[in-house]
Structures are given as C-alpha cells and as structure tokens.
Design a protein around this motif. Sequence first.
Motif, PDB file in Angstrom:
ATOM      1  N   LEU A  23       0.842  -1.095  -0.109  1.00 40.13           N
ATOM      2  CA  LEU A  23      -0.002  -0.008  -0.049  1.00 40.13           C
ATOM      3  C   LEU A  23       0.884   1.250  -0.077  1.00 40.13           C
ATOM      4  CD1 LEU A  23      -2.910  -1.009   2.423  1.00 40.13           C
ATOM      5  CD2 LEU A  23      -2.892  -0.683  -0.068  1.00 40.13           C
ATOM      6  N   LEU A  27       0.703   4.266  -2.551  1.00 41.14           N
ATOM      7  CA  LEU A  27       0.714   5.848  -2.373  1.00 41.14           C
ATOM      8  C   LEU A  27       1.768   6.346  -2.959  1.00 41.14           C
ATOM      9  CD1 LEU A  27      -0.906   7.855  -0.786  1.00 41.14           C
ATOM     10  CD2 LEU A  27       0.118   7.204   1.179  1.00 41.14           C
ATOM     11  N   VAL A  37       1.582  15.850 -13.128  1.00 38.17           N
ATOM     12  CA  VAL A  37       0.382  16.232 -13.680  1.00 38.17           C
ATOM     13  C   VAL A  37       0.293  17.875 -13.572  1.00 38.17           C
ATOM     14  CG1 VAL A  37      -2.224  16.265 -13.583  1.00 38.17           C
ATOM     15  CG2 VAL A  37      -0.807  14.006 -13.432  1.00 38.17           C
TER      16      VAL A  37
ATOM     17  N   LEU B  23      -5.082  -0.339   5.521  1.00 39.56           N
ATOM     18  CA  LEU B  23      -5.623  -0.572   4.424  1.00 39.56           C
ATOM     19  C   LEU B  23      -6.454   0.656   4.189  1.00 39.56           C
ATOM     20  CD1 LEU B  23      -7.318  -4.226   3.821  1.00 39.56           C
ATOM     21  CD2 LEU B  23      -5.560  -2.980   2.435  1.00 39.56           C
ATOM     22  N   TYR B  25      -5.836   3.795   6.005  1.00 40.76           N
ATOM     23  CA  TYR B  25      -4.936   4.941   5.828  1.00 40.76           C
ATOM     24  C   TYR B  25      -4.400   4.920   4.375  1.00 40.76           C
ATOM     25  CZ  TYR B  25      -1.067   7.716   6.340  1.00 40.76           C
ATOM     26  OH  TYR B  25      -0.095   8.673   6.152  1.00 40.76           O
ATOM     27  N   TYR B  26      -3.845   4.035   4.218  1.00 41.82           N
ATOM     28  CA  TYR B  26      -3.324   4.150   2.518  1.00 41.82           C
ATOM     29  C   TYR B  26      -4.080   3.986   1.541  1.00 41.82           C
ATOM     30  CZ  TYR B  26       1.223   2.836   4.606  1.00 41.82           C
ATOM     31  OH  TYR B  26       2.522   3.297   5.118  1.00 41.82           O
ATOM     32  N   LEU B  27      -5.319   3.739   1.529  1.00 40.81           N
ATOM     33  CA  LEU B  27      -6.214   3.639   0.644  1.00 40.81           C
ATOM     34  C   LEU B  27      -6.894   5.018   0.345  1.00 40.81           C
ATOM     35  CD1 LEU B  27      -8.194   0.280   0.507  1.00 40.81           C
ATOM     36  CD2 LEU B  27      -6.453   0.984  -1.106  1.00 40.81           C
ATOM     37  N   SER B  29      -5.361   7.887   1.586  1.00 35.27           N
ATOM     38  CA  SER B  29      -4.544   8.610   1.026  1.00 35.27           C
ATOM     39  C   SER B  29      -4.352   8.542  -0.657  1.00 35.27           C
ATOM     40  CB  SER B  29      -3.022   8.293   1.959  1.00 35.27           C
ATOM     41  OG  SER B  29      -3.107   8.733   2.945  1.00 35.27           O
ATOM     42  N   THR B  30      -4.275   7.246  -1.098  1.00 37.92           N
ATOM     43  CA  THR B  30      -4.433   7.174  -2.397  1.00 37.92           C
ATOM     44  C   THR B  30      -5.494   7.564  -3.281  1.00 37.92           C
ATOM     45  OG1 THR B  30      -3.311   4.927  -1.904  1.00 37.92           O
ATOM     46  CG2 THR B  30      -4.345   5.447  -4.242  1.00 37.92           C
ATOM     47  N   ALA B  33      -4.773  11.244  -3.375  1.00 37.08           N
ATOM     48  CA  ALA B  33      -3.820  11.757  -4.470  1.00 37.08           C
ATOM     49  C   ALA B  33      -4.448  11.461  -6.051  1.00 37.08           C
ATOM     50  CB  ALA B  33      -2.695  10.579  -4.347  1.00 37.08           C
ATOM     51  N   LEU B  34      -5.327  10.360  -5.962  1.00 37.18           N
ATOM     52  CA  LEU B  34      -5.945  10.211  -7.313  1.00 37.18           C
ATOM     53  C   LEU B  34      -6.865  11.269  -7.632  1.00 37.18           C
ATOM     54  CD1 LEU B  34      -6.415   6.284  -7.352  1.00 37.18           C
ATOM     55  CD2 LEU B  34      -4.664   7.522  -8.771  1.00 37.18           C
ATOM     56  N   THR B  36      -6.561  14.366  -6.806  1.00 35.56           N
ATOM     57  CA  THR B  36      -5.819  15.387  -7.139  1.00 35.56           C
ATOM     58  C   THR B  36      -5.340  15.374  -8.761  1.00 35.56           C
ATOM     59  OG1 THR B  36      -4.996  15.601  -4.853  1.00 35.56           O
ATOM     60  CG2 THR B  36      -3.689  17.062  -6.709  1.00 35.56           C
ATOM     61  N   ILE B  37      -4.998  13.945  -8.956  1.00 36.15           N
ATOM     62  CA  ILE B  37      -4.404  13.836 -10.559  1.00 36.15           C
ATOM     63  C   ILE B  37      -5.771  14.007 -11.310  1.00 36.15           C
ATOM     64  CG2 ILE B  37      -3.571  11.821 -11.978  1.00 36.15           C
ATOM     65  CD1 ILE B  37      -2.241  10.637  -9.620  1.00 36.15           C
ATOM     66  N   GLY B  40      -6.025  17.799 -12.049  1.00 39.33           N
ATOM     67  CA  GLY B  40      -4.768  18.014 -12.779  1.00 39.33           C
ATOM     68  C   GLY B  40      -5.111  17.908 -14.261  1.00 39.33           C
ATOM     69  N   LEU B  41      -5.635  16.463 -14.436  1.00 37.59           N
ATOM     70  CA  LEU B  41      -5.739  16.038 -15.911  1.00 37.59           C
ATOM     71  C   LEU B  41      -7.150  16.815 -16.605  1.00 37.59           C
ATOM     72  CD1 LEU B  41      -5.229  12.193 -15.472  1.00 37.59           C
ATOM     73  CD2 LEU B  41      -3.793  13.845 -16.616  1.00 37.59           C
ATOM     74  N   GLU B  43      -7.540  20.054 -16.001  1.00 33.93           N
ATOM     75  CA  GLU B  43      -7.063  21.238 -16.372  1.00 33.93           C
ATOM     76  C   GLU B  43      -6.374  20.891 -17.912  1.00 33.93           C
ATOM     77  OE1 GLU B  43      -4.740  22.690 -13.462  1.00 33.93           O
ATOM     78  OE2 GLU B  43      -6.365  23.040 -11.982  1.00 33.93           O
ATOM     79  N   VAL B  44      -5.513  19.917 -17.783  1.00 32.04           N
ATOM     80  CA  VAL B  44      -4.687  19.571 -19.122  1.00 32.04           C
ATOM     81  C   VAL B  44      -5.495  19.065 -20.227  1.00 32.04           C
ATOM     82  CG1 VAL B  44      -3.207  17.641 -19.950  1.00 32.04           C
ATOM     83  CG2 VAL B  44      -2.662  18.397 -17.622  1.00 32.04           C
TER      84      VAL B  44
END
Lengths: 86, 209
Positions: A23, A27, A37, B23, B25-27, B29-30, B33-34, B36-37, B40-41, B43-44
Amino acid sequence: MTLWWIGDAVLLVVVLPVVVYLLHGVLGAARSIVPSVRRIAATAAAGSKDLDATALLLTTQSQVEQTVAGVANYGGSLDVIIDDAE
Amino acid sequence: MVVLAIGPGTVTVVALLLIVLALVYYLLSTILALSTITKGLDEVIASVTEIIEKSAPVNDVVDDINSQLDAGVGLLEGLLVKKAGLVDAVGLVDGLYPGAAAAGFRNFPKSTSIEAPRISEVYTKGTLTLARLGREAPIAAANPAGPVLRNVEGGSLAARLLYPSVRHAAPPELPRSPVIGTDAPVQYEQRDDIGAPRKRLPASRVDGG
C-alpha cells in the motif's frame, strides 16, 4: 492452539508488513504523479496561451497576398521597361 | 500473566484490525492523490482542447501563405532569368547571397549545375542593383555581353570607367569660382583694425606684477 498462535505470528510478522509495504508503494506512486500532472497542466496552459497569436496569421496572410500582388505588378512593369537578356 | 490472558483469537482480531487500519489509511491517501491527479488532468484536457481549437486553422493559413510566397519567388526568379539570363541570374543571386547558387532556382533545375560567375567581384553590389533597375543606371549604357567592366585588380580607374565621363569627369559647365579683389562684383567694407598699430598690454601685466 499452537497452529493458531503460529497463524497469528504469520499474520503479524508477514502479512501485515507485506500489506503495508504494498500500500505504501501504491501511495508513493500516486503521489509522485501529482507534481508531474501539475507541470503538464502548466505547460499545456502556457502552450494554449502562446497560440493566442495565431489569429494574427490571418493578418499575415492578407499582407502576404497584398505584397505578392504588389511584387507582381512591379515585376510586370519591369518586364516592360527592361529588355530581355536574349 | 498478561500473555497468558490473551488468547490466539484476541491476537488474530488485533492483527486483522491493524491490517484494516493500514488499508484504510493508505487507500484514503491514495484516493486523495488520485483525485488531485484527476483535477490536474481535467485542466490538462481543457488546455489541450484549447490548443487543438486554436491550431486548427493554422495549417491552411500557413499553406496559403507558403503558396503565395512560392508564387512570388517563382515570379521574381522568372523575371530575373528572363532579363539577366540564367547564368548571370545565378551569379547575381550568389553575389548578393553567397552560397545561394548551390541551391539554384526552384523553377530552373539547370541552375543548380551552373558555375556561378563571380559578379560580386566584378561589380559592387550597389552598381549591380542600379544595373538591374533599367536604362537610367549608368552601367546599363555598357553592353552586358561584353567583357567585365571592373577589374578587381585594376584599382579605381576601372571603377571610374563604369560611369560615362559626361556626368562625372568632365561636365560641360561648372559654376565659376567666386571673384575676389578690387574688381570683385561683391565688395565688403574694410576693417579698421587691419593695418593699425598693435594694441599694447598694460605695463603691470607685462612686468608680471
């Protein structure tokens, strides 16, 4: 009972670290994409802004047409004034 | 004693709880992040769409400009070759733009194989330009089919001979020089101080006191 303890040990010593490691990798990969990006978005925005001047191409096109027309008229006059080489 | 109070079932529950917490915490956070991506995409994509829309007519416009310029180049090259001849035209262009003779003219494939005459060494660029402007240019009075009019090693005499002497060397009548003296048509009053004794400085300044 002993097997259960062994299972608990495997769960704590092997499974939990492996899950956390995987994980954490996911991350980290997702977070590493974010700045890329953002840079791509900034570059695309700058590229779009640079293309704002493309409308001036229409002016250039018109001026080129006028210039070539003037050159053609001037060349026609020179063709009449100057003798041919042969 | 405490270890003995904890059974294997309790340890299992704790281990599973830890795995679930990791699981979560990390999910989460992921997911952040996704998201945010994704923003950004978005905007692209918007910027790229603008680029596509803005650059869509560029190709046609540039093609039209290029065709116009090609027509102009063809016109000028054709006129130059018609008036100066292919060999002299190549030499003229090579004289003004050194090395251009290698590329030749677009509509005259033979021009690439012509050894360009060194017109820039025979004529100056200004004279060369004047010569192509028509019969009013002095150099145009000479026969272009004759030998070179200016010898690089011959100095200025050859260059002066480019121009008819009527215009520069011996004009029929120049304005006369102004007449001076007592018989001059324009008389000026004589200055009083000319011929008078020289003024003396005060004695104190002469003595240095």
